[in-house]
Design a protein around this motif. Structure first.
Motif, PDB file in Angstrom:
ATOM      1  N   SER A  55      -0.358 -40.506  -5.753  1.00 52.38           N
ATOM      2  CA  SER A  55      -0.601 -40.575  -4.309  1.00 52.38           C
ATOM      3  C   SER A  55       0.454 -41.488  -3.720  1.00 52.38           C
ATOM      4  N   ASP A 114       2.061 -36.623   1.520  1.00 56.80           N
ATOM      5  CA  ASP A 114       0.768 -36.115   1.084  1.00 56.80           C
ATOM      6  C   ASP A 114       0.906 -35.326  -0.200  1.00 56.80           C
ATOM      7  N   ASP A 170      -4.963 -32.643  -4.107  1.00 58.97           N
ATOM      8  CA  ASP A 170      -5.817 -33.152  -5.188  1.00 58.97           C
ATOM      9  C   ASP A 170      -5.379 -32.674  -6.561  1.00 58.97           C
ATOM     10  N   LYS A 216      -7.498 -36.839 -10.084  1.00 58.58           N
ATOM     11  CA  LYS A 216      -6.187 -37.408 -10.401  1.00 58.58           C
ATOM     12  C   LYS A 216      -6.300 -38.811 -10.997  1.00 58.58           C
TER      13      LYS A 216
END
Lengths: 337, 337
Positions: free
Chosen positions: A194, A207, A210, B4
């Motif tokens: 992330s 971005d 997931d 994740k």
């Protein structure tokens, strides 16, 4: 204020961080006006002074590595923004003990230009300056803020090993040569799960869905090599280590930094380290020294980077030499067992 | 796998973490079958052995605090799950050098019951065991997993200071008494900006909106005292420190742990430390020793906790004594300046 950060205001981040550093570490001296973190007793006569710096947001790099056996001073810029030449000049003056000053510069265009300007102005004032450019990241050639390869985790190796040599009283040319050698023997590769959130922007730099990860990420959220689907730790370790090994085949004794990007639990970093150590063994190399933890971070980014330095006897000896900084410390005669 | 995390599988988390710990730290010995992390040369004859343990997900606690001057062994459970009595018994046997064993137990119902059972079974086998219960968190009386107050950041203080006393050859009763004293003199309070994600659950433990923070959070995402709107670092520090100061007025010399919960950048932790140090000064107290960083974490939770121990000369001296563990290390004669 809606963005959830532990700050007073975006404008006060660096000042407030320096205030905390000064309160926490009596071994350091903070010049708030010029924004420089010094070893308390700098300059040290006859010793080469080591100066580094860069944008804030990568802590403990660089301020956390100021102290015996490592840096003499660090200049923090605003978050992800180069410090200015005035800071670098002030720091260089403040650490020059007559043996000259080494600038350790991560390869980002702003840092490079500002350190170059500072070095010229220092020369005008009679301070001898040498520079080493750290560019260990194999992920991309040129990127958003860089011509050539980016400087990442190996910066810690350069600061520690050159710092140890400087403590022995070695001359500037020798310290600079060794710093260069450490950089040349080191390679890094990072993976993001992330993005971090730059406070002034208020939202994540990029971005990822997931199910996606970004391979070859830098320490400012700049684009990496490619995105791919998330997978097991073992496979991710292999992707990262293959990138390093493709660039320079791994063999012999190595120093490994398994580095967290700021938002990843230590538990996951240890899992990754286990995979990296197994990969090295498979290649006939060995991790004989290592660090596992958050050392060269990117705010609250989730992910890791791995840096590998192919050791020599000299580099191992200097790595093992005592160091006493907020972010890295050990003693020569540390008790064991 | 969609969640994740840098893991191979949810079931392999603890095993894979232990594998990484074993590969990274030759000063430790890992018993994979029984899931115990030992000092390499345990047991040490004539020295009280210190054992702690708890659920994984709080790293470096406890495994990262095994080494000279701190713990002799640590038992990790699954994530946020108590280790079992068999692990504790095995660890106690493995560190008993004839002077008895101290169990350092965070106050969570599962940990307490399992350590009690282990202590009884150790006694049956002729190992003398004393226990200290850490319950420093002033936030709530009773909570999801606890009767009474929770044990959090002060666990590090107890492990370090009792560990230093044990190295001097002090008898079990004295080490246990001192551990108890450290707990009694310590208070903690935590604040969350976001929840961590337990791998087996696959989603954050709780939800906070973009404008909310949770005051008095524990280290497992269990509910705190209250939710409130997010605000400046200075005001959040005041809320946390008022909670501590209301419980026991702060004065004199203190040891402060400004602890990250795992997902918060070090930069923000330094900002918080600056605010906490200023608060203490305002109350006529002083932070004469401190740690700033991720020490007692809650996976990738964003937020911090602050722990304060009111020092005595004896506690200060033992805090300063040398320690050599993966997560905490310093030398008695560390070079300065």
């Amino acid at each position: 204020m809606v963005m959830k950060k532990l700050i007073n205001s975006v404008d006060a981040i660096v000042t407030d961080t320096l205030r905390g550093v000064a309160a926490a570490h009596p071994s350091l001296r903070v010049d708030f006006e010029n924004r420089v973190i010094y070893r308390r007793n700098a300059p040290h006569q006859g010793k080469v002074g080591l100066v580094s710096g860069g944008g804030a947001g990568h802590e403990p790099l660089h301020g956390g590595f100021v102290g015996y056996g490592m840096l003499d001073a660090a200049c923090p810029g605003e978050v992800f923004t180069s410090p200015v030449p005035d800071q670098m000049i002030e720091a260089s003056k403040g650490v020059d003990g007559g043996a000259g000053v080494l600038h350790i510069v991560k390869n980002y265009t702003g840092d490079v230009l500002n350190f170059e300007m500072a070095a010229e102005l220092c020369a005008d004032e009679g301070i001898e300056v040498a520079s080493v450019l750290v560019n260990d990241d194999v992920a991309v050639q040129d990127s958003l803020y860089t011509a050539g390869r980016r400087g990442t985790g190996a910066t810690l190796f350069v600061e520690k090993i050159a710092g140890a040599l400087a403590e022995t009283g070695a001359p500037l040319a020798e310290v600079a040569r060794l710093a260069q050698e450490v950089n040349e023997r080191s390679r890094s590769f990072g993976v993001a799960l992330s993005a971090g959130t730059v406070p002034a922007a208020g939202k994540p730099t990029f971005d990822l869905s997931d199910t996606e990860i970004e391979l070859g990420i830098g320490i400012h959220g700049e684009p990496g090599r490619t995105r791919t689907t998330h997978r097991e730790a073992r496979e991710i370790a292999r992707l990262a280590m293959d990138a390093v090994n493709d660039d320079v085949p791994l063999s012999g004794d190595t120093l490994v930094l398994l580095n967290g990007m700021g938002g990843t639990p230590l538990l996951e970093l240890y899992i990754m380290y286990g995979e990296v150590a197994a990969y090295l063994e498979e290649k006939g190399a060995r991790a004989v020294r290592c660090l596992v933890g958050n050392y060269v971070t990117s705010l609250d980014m989730q992910g890791f980077s791995v840096s590998v330095c192919r050791l020599t006897d000299e580099l191992t000896r200097l790595w093992d030499a005592p160091v006493e900084t907020p972010g890295l410390r050990w003693a020569a005669d540390r008790p064991h067992g």
